[in-house]
Design a protein around this motif. Structure first.
Motif, mmCIF file in Angstrom:
data_model
loop_
_atom_site.group_PDB
_atom_site.id
_atom_site.type_symbol
_atom_site.label_atom_id
_atom_site.label_comp_id
_atom_site.label_asym_id
_atom_site.label_seq_id
_atom_site.Cartn_x
_atom_site.Cartn_y
_atom_site.Cartn_z
ATOM 1 N N LEU A 1 37.106 44.220 43.423
ATOM 2 C CA LEU A 1 38.144 43.194 43.287
ATOM 3 C C LEU A 1 39.110 43.559 42.164
ATOM 4 C CD1 LEU A 1 39.319 40.416 44.124
ATOM 5 C CD2 LEU A 1 38.029 39.499 42.216
ATOM 6 N N ALA A 2 38.563 43.909 41.009
ATOM 7 C CA ALA A 2 39.416 44.244 39.867
ATOM 8 C C ALA A 2 40.288 45.463 40.171
ATOM 9 C CB ALA A 2 38.566 44.495 38.626
ATOM 10 N N LEU A 3 39.709 46.464 40.787
ATOM 11 C CA LEU A 3 40.465 47.686 41.051
ATOM 12 C C LEU A 3 41.511 47.497 42.144
ATOM 13 C CD1 LEU A 3 37.604 50.333 40.780
ATOM 14 C CD2 LEU A 3 39.395 49.825 39.100
ATOM 15 N N ILE A 4 41.148 46.816 43.225
ATOM 16 C CA ILE A 4 42.075 46.669 44.357
ATOM 17 C C ILE A 4 43.097 45.565 44.093
ATOM 18 C CG2 ILE A 4 42.262 46.086 46.809
ATOM 19 C CD1 ILE A 4 39.393 47.378 47.087
ATOM 20 N N ALA A 5 42.621 44.345 43.830
ATOM 21 C CA ALA A 5 43.554 43.235 43.616
ATOM 22 C C ALA A 5 44.373 43.459 42.350
ATOM 23 C CB ALA A 5 42.786 41.906 43.529
ATOM 24 N N GLY A 6 43.749 44.041 41.330
ATOM 25 C CA GLY A 6 44.493 44.341 40.103
ATOM 26 C C GLY A 6 45.632 45.298 40.357
ATOM 27 N N HIS A 7 45.386 46.299 41.186
ATOM 28 C CA HIS A 7 46.449 47.258 41.535
ATOM 29 C C HIS A 7 47.570 46.550 42.308
ATOM 30 C CE1 HIS A 7 48.426 50.915 42.829
ATOM 31 N NE2 HIS A 7 48.360 50.466 44.076
ATOM 32 N N VAL A 8 47.187 45.758 43.300
ATOM 33 C CA VAL A 8 48.174 45.033 44.112
ATOM 34 C C VAL A 8 49.018 44.097 43.239
ATOM 35 C CG1 VAL A 8 48.419 43.287 45.939
ATOM 36 C CG2 VAL A 8 46.845 45.206 46.240
ATOM 37 N N ARG A 9 48.395 43.475 42.234
ATOM 38 C CA ARG A 9 49.084 42.509 41.369
ATOM 39 C C ARG A 9 49.780 43.151 40.172
ATOM 40 N NH1 ARG A 9 49.376 38.521 44.925
ATOM 41 N NH2 ARG A 9 47.359 37.654 45.490
ATOM 42 N N GLY A 10 49.690 44.484 40.046
ATOM 43 C CA GLY A 10 50.385 45.169 38.962
ATOM 44 C C GLY A 10 49.698 45.070 37.614
ATOM 45 N N ILE A 11 48.387 44.881 37.619
ATOM 46 C CA ILE A 11 47.639 44.817 36.363
ATOM 47 C C ILE A 11 47.414 46.250 35.876
ATOM 48 C CG2 ILE A 11 45.496 44.011 35.258
ATOM 49 C CD1 ILE A 11 47.297 41.755 36.460
ATOM 50 N N PRO A 12 47.731 46.552 34.627
ATOM 51 C CA PRO A 12 47.545 47.919 34.118
ATOM 52 C C PRO A 12 46.084 48.376 34.237
ATOM 53 C CG PRO A 12 48.825 46.611 32.562
ATOM 54 C CD PRO A 12 48.314 45.662 33.612
ATOM 55 N N LEU A 13 45.904 49.663 34.501
ATOM 56 C CA LEU A 13 44.565 50.213 34.703
ATOM 57 C C LEU A 13 43.604 49.916 33.555
ATOM 58 C CD1 LEU A 13 42.574 51.767 36.456
ATOM 59 C CD2 LEU A 13 43.427 53.886 35.400
ATOM 60 N N PRO A 14 44.001 50.075 32.288
ATOM 61 C CA PRO A 14 43.033 49.754 31.224
ATOM 62 C C PRO A 14 42.529 48.313 31.297
ATOM 63 C CG PRO A 14 44.877 50.969 30.310
ATOM 64 C CD PRO A 14 45.240 50.626 31.728
ATOM 65 N N TRP A 15 43.394 47.390 31.666
ATOM 66 C CA TRP A 15 42.976 45.995 31.773
ATOM 67 C C TRP A 15 42.031 45.814 32.959
ATOM 68 C CZ3 TRP A 15 43.892 42.977 27.783
ATOM 69 C CH2 TRP A 15 43.553 41.640 27.890
ATOM 70 N N ARG A 16 42.315 46.510 34.068
ATOM 71 C CA ARG A 16 41.420 46.440 35.225
ATOM 72 C C ARG A 16 40.045 46.991 34.883
ATOM 73 N NH1 ARG A 16 44.364 49.623 39.527
ATOM 74 N NH2 ARG A 16 45.950 50.033 37.969
ATOM 75 N N LEU A 17 40.012 48.045 34.053
ATOM 76 C CA LEU A 17 38.724 48.606 33.648
ATOM 77 C C LEU A 17 37.948 47.633 32.760
ATOM 78 C CD1 LEU A 17 39.732 52.337 33.058
ATOM 79 C CD2 LEU A 17 38.563 51.328 35.048
ATOM 80 N N ILE A 18 38.666 46.906 31.916
ATOM 81 C CA ILE A 18 38.014 45.864 31.113
ATOM 82 C C ILE A 18 37.418 44.805 32.050
ATOM 83 C CG2 ILE A 18 38.434 43.944 29.514
ATOM 84 C CD1 ILE A 18 40.490 45.825 28.116
ATOM 85 N N ASP A 19 38.174 44.426 33.068
ATOM 86 C CA ASP A 19 37.660 43.454 34.030
ATOM 87 C C ASP A 19 36.428 44.001 34.746
ATOM 88 O OD1 ASP A 19 39.643 41.684 33.323
ATOM 89 O OD2 ASP A 19 40.940 42.184 35.012
ATOM 90 N N CYS A 20 36.455 45.287 35.110
ATOM 91 C CA CYS A 20 35.290 45.915 35.745
ATOM 92 C C CYS A 20 34.075 45.855 34.832
ATOM 93 C CB CYS A 20 35.585 47.378 36.092
ATOM 94 S SG CYS A 20 36.702 47.615 37.479
ATOM 95 N N SER A 21 34.304 45.951 33.532
ATOM 96 C CA SER A 21 33.179 45.948 32.593
ATOM 97 C C SER A 21 32.387 44.644 32.652
ATOM 98 C CB SER A 21 33.667 46.220 31.165
ATOM 99 O OG SER A 21 34.296 45.094 30.600
ATOM 100 N N PHE A 22 33.012 43.547 33.071
ATOM 101 C CA PHE A 22 32.272 42.299 33.206
ATOM 102 C C PHE A 22 31.191 42.431 34.277
ATOM 103 C CE2 PHE A 22 36.020 40.772 31.015
ATOM 104 C CZ PHE A 22 35.476 39.881 30.104
ATOM 105 N N GLY A 23 31.506 43.146 35.343
ATOM 106 C CA GLY A 23 30.498 43.390 36.373
ATOM 107 C C GLY A 23 29.428 44.348 35.894
ATOM 108 N N VAL A 24 29.843 45.400 35.185
ATOM 109 C CA VAL A 24 28.900 46.403 34.699
ATOM 110 C C VAL A 24 27.955 45.796 33.659
ATOM 111 C CG1 VAL A 24 28.687 48.586 33.442
ATOM 112 C CG2 VAL A 24 30.448 48.330 35.210
ATOM 113 N N PHE A 25 28.513 45.129 32.656
ATOM 114 C CA PHE A 25 27.670 44.559 31.604
ATOM 115 C C PHE A 25 26.939 43.293 32.070
ATOM 116 C CE2 PHE A 25 30.694 47.033 28.936
ATOM 117 C CZ PHE A 25 29.755 47.912 28.420
#
Length: 150
Positions: A105-129
């Motif tokens: 979700l963070a990687l795909i929707a974030g890309h579609v919505r223009g969210i910068p990659l570093p911010w998307r990776l921070i969002d991904c970290s919520f799933g990882v952690f």
């Protein structure tokens, strides 16, 4: 549960939180770093957009109110495994699946919505952690389940 509660409660006052964060990032000691890594321009842009939107279209914030509510409801869901882990182990499995879903979700929707990659990776970290304590809970529940069957 605590993380979901904090996420839920903090999703209500977004404009205030962003205003405070922006003022902290604009303070002399941290400003050069915040600008260098692109954090200050991004937070300023998000704060400006949210302020403008809330001024002209406050009803759109109703969506984040529901997001906050969903976090609070999900936190309540985990009361079951806290009280009776073996009987409610499905809730922990549900949490693991939800954490896995955060990443695409963070990687795909974030890309579609223009969210910068570093911010998307921070969002991904919520799933990882988030999955780390859940996997540990699954192990503990499995041990508990095996000890009660023997």
């Amino acid at each position: 549960m605590t993380g979901l509660l904090i996420s839920g409660v903090t999703a209500f006052p977004l404009q205030t939180e962003l205003r405070v964060l922006r003022s902290v990032l604009e303070a002399a000691p941290v400003r050069p770093i915040a600008e260098a890594v692109g954090l200050l321009p991004w937070i300023a842009r998000v704060h400006d957009a949210l302020s403008e939107t809330n001024a002209h279209f406050p009803f759109l914030a109703y969506g984040t109110d529901w997001l906050a509510f969903a976090h609070l409801v999900l936190a309540a869901l985990f009361i079951g495994p806290y009280r009776d882990p073996v009987r409610n182990k499905w809730v922990v499995t549900f949490g693991v699946i939800a954490c896995a879903g955060v990443i695409p979700l963070a990687l795909i929707a974030g890309h579609v919505r223009g969210i910068p990659l570093p911010w998307r990776l921070i969002d991904c970290s919520f799933g990882v952690f988030g999955v780390i304590p859940l996997l540990r809970c699954k192990q503990l529940i499995s041990s508990l389940e095996h000890s009660t069957h023997h």
